[in-house]
Design an enzyme around this catalytic site. Structure first.
Site, mmCIF file in Angstrom:
data_model
loop_
_atom_site.group_PDB
_atom_site.id
_atom_site.type_symbol
_atom_site.label_atom_id
_atom_site.label_comp_id
_atom_site.label_asym_id
_atom_site.label_seq_id
_atom_site.Cartn_x
_atom_site.Cartn_y
_atom_site.Cartn_z
ATOM 1 N N ASN A 137 34.520 36.494 34.607
ATOM 2 C CA ASN A 137 33.522 35.808 35.459
ATOM 3 C C ASN A 137 32.387 36.310 34.844
ATOM 4 O O ASN A 137 31.215 36.249 35.391
ATOM 5 C CB ASN A 137 33.625 36.365 36.790
ATOM 6 C CG ASN A 137 33.880 37.833 36.990
ATOM 7 O OD1 ASN A 137 33.401 38.468 35.982
ATOM 8 N ND2 ASN A 137 33.776 38.400 38.272
ATOM 9 N N HIS A 188 31.317 39.580 34.397
ATOM 10 C CA HIS A 188 30.798 40.766 34.648
ATOM 11 C C HIS A 188 30.779 41.943 33.606
ATOM 12 O O HIS A 188 31.307 41.783 32.570
ATOM 13 C CB HIS A 188 31.524 41.344 35.912
ATOM 14 C CG HIS A 188 33.261 42.083 35.566
ATOM 15 N ND1 HIS A 188 33.761 42.041 36.763
ATOM 16 C CD2 HIS A 188 33.617 42.323 34.514
ATOM 17 C CE1 HIS A 188 35.034 42.668 36.056
ATOM 18 N NE2 HIS A 188 34.972 42.555 34.914
ATOM 19 N N ASP A 235 32.461 52.663 35.378
ATOM 20 C CA ASP A 235 32.787 52.415 36.682
ATOM 21 C C ASP A 235 34.274 53.381 37.026
ATOM 22 O O ASP A 235 34.850 53.770 36.363
ATOM 23 C CB ASP A 235 33.021 50.877 36.863
ATOM 24 C CG ASP A 235 33.934 50.199 35.835
ATOM 25 O OD1 ASP A 235 34.693 51.085 35.035
ATOM 26 O OD2 ASP A 235 33.573 49.126 35.583
ATOM 27 N N GLU A 277 29.167 42.456 39.333
ATOM 28 C CA GLU A 277 29.751 40.956 39.402
ATOM 29 C C GLU A 277 28.754 39.875 39.558
ATOM 30 O O GLU A 277 27.552 40.454 39.388
ATOM 31 C CB GLU A 277 30.514 40.953 40.603
ATOM 32 C CG GLU A 277 31.821 42.082 40.915
ATOM 33 C CD GLU A 277 32.878 41.838 40.046
ATOM 34 O OE1 GLU A 277 32.834 41.114 39.099
ATOM 35 O OE2 GLU A 277 33.990 42.336 40.294
HETATM 36 P P1 PGA Z 1 39.885 44.043 30.347
HETATM 37 O O1 PGA Z 1 38.708 43.943 31.275
HETATM 38 O O2 PGA Z 1 39.664 44.719 29.339
HETATM 39 O O3 PGA Z 1 41.099 44.307 31.239
HETATM 40 O O4 PGA Z 1 40.052 42.421 29.797
HETATM 41 C C1 PGA Z 1 37.423 43.701 31.012
HETATM 42 C C2 PGA Z 1 36.452 43.760 32.025
HETATM 43 O O5 PGA Z 1 36.882 43.414 33.079
HETATM 44 O O6 PGA Z 1 35.159 44.370 31.785
#
Ligand code: PGA
Length: 269
Positions: free
Chosen positions: A154, A156, A83, A161
């Site tokens: 959440n 995702h 992404d 999302e």
């Molecule tokens: P993080 O994010 O590694 O910064 O915890 C993971 C994600 O949101 O996929």
């Protein structure tokens, strides 16, 4: 104290629980190296799907170590990132382009045309075409051998999302532009000097269908803040409102590497 690592078969794939994230990341980096060697032996090239965020930083450190020690060659290897924020310049220090350069690409010397990150500068009218082209590049490379994932609080994966869609619809989602969820925006604010207003409100993300087509998927989760999402994804119903639960549909290809804190809510769903 229970012995580590502990390996469990779950509805969402193999789950391995480590006492610390450094060991889990080392294992993840070694698995990525093995995936490259195996794919190159089998079909002459290797394709890695990469992730950003705090979770994979030590994974890339391990990958860099292998390359710099001469244990791993990235010849005939290409990478595709999950992404990128939209809109954003690749020169912006908050971009995932900048993240990947800092944590991996600068150190491993992969030719720039072998490493692909969705482009946050594409004019909006061409975003759909850009995302479709990104998918065609993956296909032309023979598909993803291994996709590395984190998980959001959440649930995702990438920037897919929580969605109000049927499972059938969610499983078909391609690479596309998505509005970011309030939890994602709140979590990203820390990287933008604690100012949520500075976080881009949208992002380009590999689709659910694109991710789930990978030949193997390695998903990492560390810390108590991820425990509920991990439990819902692994033990809860398959639902687009917890995108990581969609991994249950390809469980035989999924490995979860987590620490004790991130696994603390399991058996509670
Ligand atoms: P993080 O994010 O590694 O910064 O915890 C993971 C994600 O949101 O996929």
């Amino acid at each position: 104290m229970s012995a580590h690592p502990r390996t469990l078969a779950t509805p969402a794939g193999t789950l391995i629980i480590y006492s610390d994230r450094a060991t889990a990341c080392q294992v993840a980096g070694d698995r990525m190296g093995s995936a490259v060697r195996e794919a190159r032996a089998k079909r002459g090239r290797a394709v890695l799907g990469l992730a950003t965020g705090s979770t994979p930083i030590l994974v890339y450190k391990r990958l860099v170590e292998q390359v710099q020690a001469g244990e791993l060659s990235l010849e005939a290897t290409s990478t595709y990132n999950l992404d990128e924020y939209y809109p954003i310049s690749p020169l912006d220090s908050h971009s995932y382009h900048a993240f990947m350069h800092q944590h991996l690409l600068e150190q491993i010397g992969l030719p720039p045309h072998q490493t692909h990150i969705l482009d946050g500068t594409v004019p909006e009218a061409f975003v759909t075409a850009h995302c479709a082209e990104f998918e065609r590049w993956i296909q032309a490379d023979g598909g993803l051998d291994l996709q590395l994932l984190g998980i959001g609080r959440n649930g995702h994966i990438g920037f897919n999302e929580p969605m109000d869609l049927s499972v059938e619809q969610a499983l078909k989602l391609p690479t596309r532009l998505m509005p970011l969820h309030p939890v994602t925006l709140a979590d990203a604010a820390a990287d933008f000097g604690g100012q949520p207003d500075l976080v881009p409100q949208r992002a380009l993300t590999m689709g659910i269908a694109t991710i789930l087509a990978a030949r193997s998927i390695l998903i990492l989760a560390f810390g108590a803040a991820k425990a509920t999402a991990v439990a819902q994804a692994i033990e809860g119903p398959i639902t687009a409102s917890v995108p990581a639960s969609l991994l249950q549909t390809v469980a035989s290809r999924v490995t979860w590497l987590v620490d004790e804190a991130a696994s603390a809510e399991l058996n509670k769903c």
